[in-house]
Design an enzyme around this catalytic site. Structure first.
Site, PDB file in Angstrom:
ATOM      1  N   LYS A  52       0.842  -1.205   0.000  1.00  0.00           N
ATOM      2  CA  LYS A  52       0.000   0.000   0.000  1.00  0.00           C
ATOM      3  C   LYS A  52       0.877   1.255   0.000  1.00  0.00           C
ATOM      4  CE  LYS A  52      -3.787  -2.468   2.186  1.00  0.00           C
ATOM      5  NZ  LYS A  52      -4.451  -2.889   3.428  1.00  0.00           N
ATOM      6  N   GLN A  96      -4.306  -1.804   9.712  1.00  0.00           N
ATOM      7  CA  GLN A  96      -4.241  -3.110   9.056  1.00  0.00           C
ATOM      8  C   GLN A  96      -4.840  -4.183   9.970  1.00  0.00           C
ATOM      9  OE1 GLN A  96      -3.115  -3.666   5.797  1.00  0.00           O
ATOM     10  NE2 GLN A  96      -3.986  -5.695   6.169  1.00  0.00           N
ATOM     11  N   ASP A 119     -10.928   2.692   4.398  1.00  0.00           N
ATOM     12  CA  ASP A 119     -11.252   1.266   4.262  1.00  0.00           C
ATOM     13  C   ASP A 119     -12.763   1.057   4.171  1.00  0.00           C
ATOM     14  OD1 ASP A 119      -9.085  -0.440   3.968  1.00  0.00           O
ATOM     15  OD2 ASP A 119      -8.608  -0.459   6.110  1.00  0.00           O
TER      16      ASP A 119
END
Ligand code: NAD
Length: 290
Positions: A52, A96, A119
């Protein structure tokens, strides 16, 4: 048969984003900034976060990676999120997953400001998704929609089957495919670990999204000719002959599916790359203001 190549579709998304960041730089403006928080050092999570960050660099985005020890107190993580929520130079925050057991995932997700929730996991954004409002679509289903769009896959009126009902993939995917959007308007069936007649359901599908995390689960006898297959699964399967000691396997028996499908995503090189494209698009959206 069409290979839905994530490299090609993701490159197209990233090229557009790069043009946008170059224009921002030329105008003397700052570019979108993604802050990633990694708790502990799980091998797969390390790989995802590194990728990412690398993709942010490639598209002219700023990025920061904050590493916290696996035994960090939940309060410390929440304080870091609170700090980033206030930081005007940080547009998107991602934590994460998965998190260590002692940290409550839902509490962490809800701590991220919905306007920085790239997200798309915050209940406010999930609610907006369900209602068809402008929101951050979770990166993996968003990436799949971008993939379908890139390869002009017709979805309207099709029977779609989504295998898996997780909050990050299956459920939002089922909502999107049933929504009144360009890559939606399907009749959707969502299957899960308690589904009894899964093979029959899959045999009726024009589009199958396999997101269960069981390697080679979807076999040739479970699909009809012409089906479009989206393989979300990423499982590390031990293989001493592989350089890293493992290979990445999807949820679909690729060879068997290729013999029948009209289009299919490879693993690796399919949905995973699109997930990052979706995340980057969300970060640009956060920068521009939802
Ligand atoms: P999860 O474990 O949270 O959910 C799995 C779902 O599959 C559950 O809803 C469960 O009911 C269902 N399921 C399990 N076994 C089943 C069976 N035998 N029949 C029918 N349904 C069954 O998983 P997740 O987080 O949604 O991830 C699914 C897979 O996708 C994993 O392999 C994960 O690594 C991968 N993934 C890939 C990406 C990507 O970018 N490509 C992103 C996220 C997840």
């Amino acid at each position: 048969m069409l290979i839905l190549d994530g490299k090609i579709a993701a490159a197209a998304v990233k090229a557009t984003l790069l043009e946008q960041t170059q224009a921002l730089k030329a105008a003397g403006k700052r570019t979108p900034h993604l802050a990633a928080i990694l708790v502990g050092s799980n091998g797969a999570s390390e790989t995802y976060v590194a990728s990412k960050v690398k993709n942010c660099e490639e598209t002219g985005f700023g990025s920061s990676l904050y590493r916290l020890d696996a035994d960090v107190e939940e309060a410390v993580l929440l304080a870091k999120i609170a700090e980033l929520n206030q930081d005007p130079n940080c547009d998107g925050i991602l934590v994460q997953l998965p998190l260590p057991k002692h940290i409550k995932e839902s509490k962490v997700i809800e701590a991220i400001h919905p306007a920085k929730d790239v997200d798309g996991f915050h209940p406010v954004n999930v609610g907006r998704l369900v209602q068809g409002l402008n929101t951050f679509i979770p990166a993996t289903p968003y990436g799949i929609i971008l993939m379908l769009e890139h390869f002009n896959i017709e979805t309207k009126g099709k029977n779609a089957v989504v295998i898996g009902r997780s909050n990050i993939v299956g459920r939002p995917m089922s909502i999107l495919l049933s929504s009144n959007i360009a890559q939606g308007n399907c009749t959707v069936t969502i299957c899960h670990s308690h589904t009894k007649n899964l093979k029959e359901v899959c045999l009726g599908a024009d589009i199958i999204v396999a997101a269960l995390g069981v390697p080679n689960f979807l076999t040739g006898d479970m699909i009809k000719p012409g089906v479009v297959i989206i393989d979300v699964g990423i499982t590390r399967v031990d293989d001493p002959t592989a350089k890293k000691g493992f290979r990445i396997k999807g949820d679909v028996n690729y060879e068997e599916a290729c013999a029948k499908a009209s289009a299919i995503t490879p693993v690796p090189g399919g949905v995973g790359l699109m997930t990052i494209a979706g995340l980057l698009k969300n970060t640009m959206k956060a920068y521009q203001g939802l």
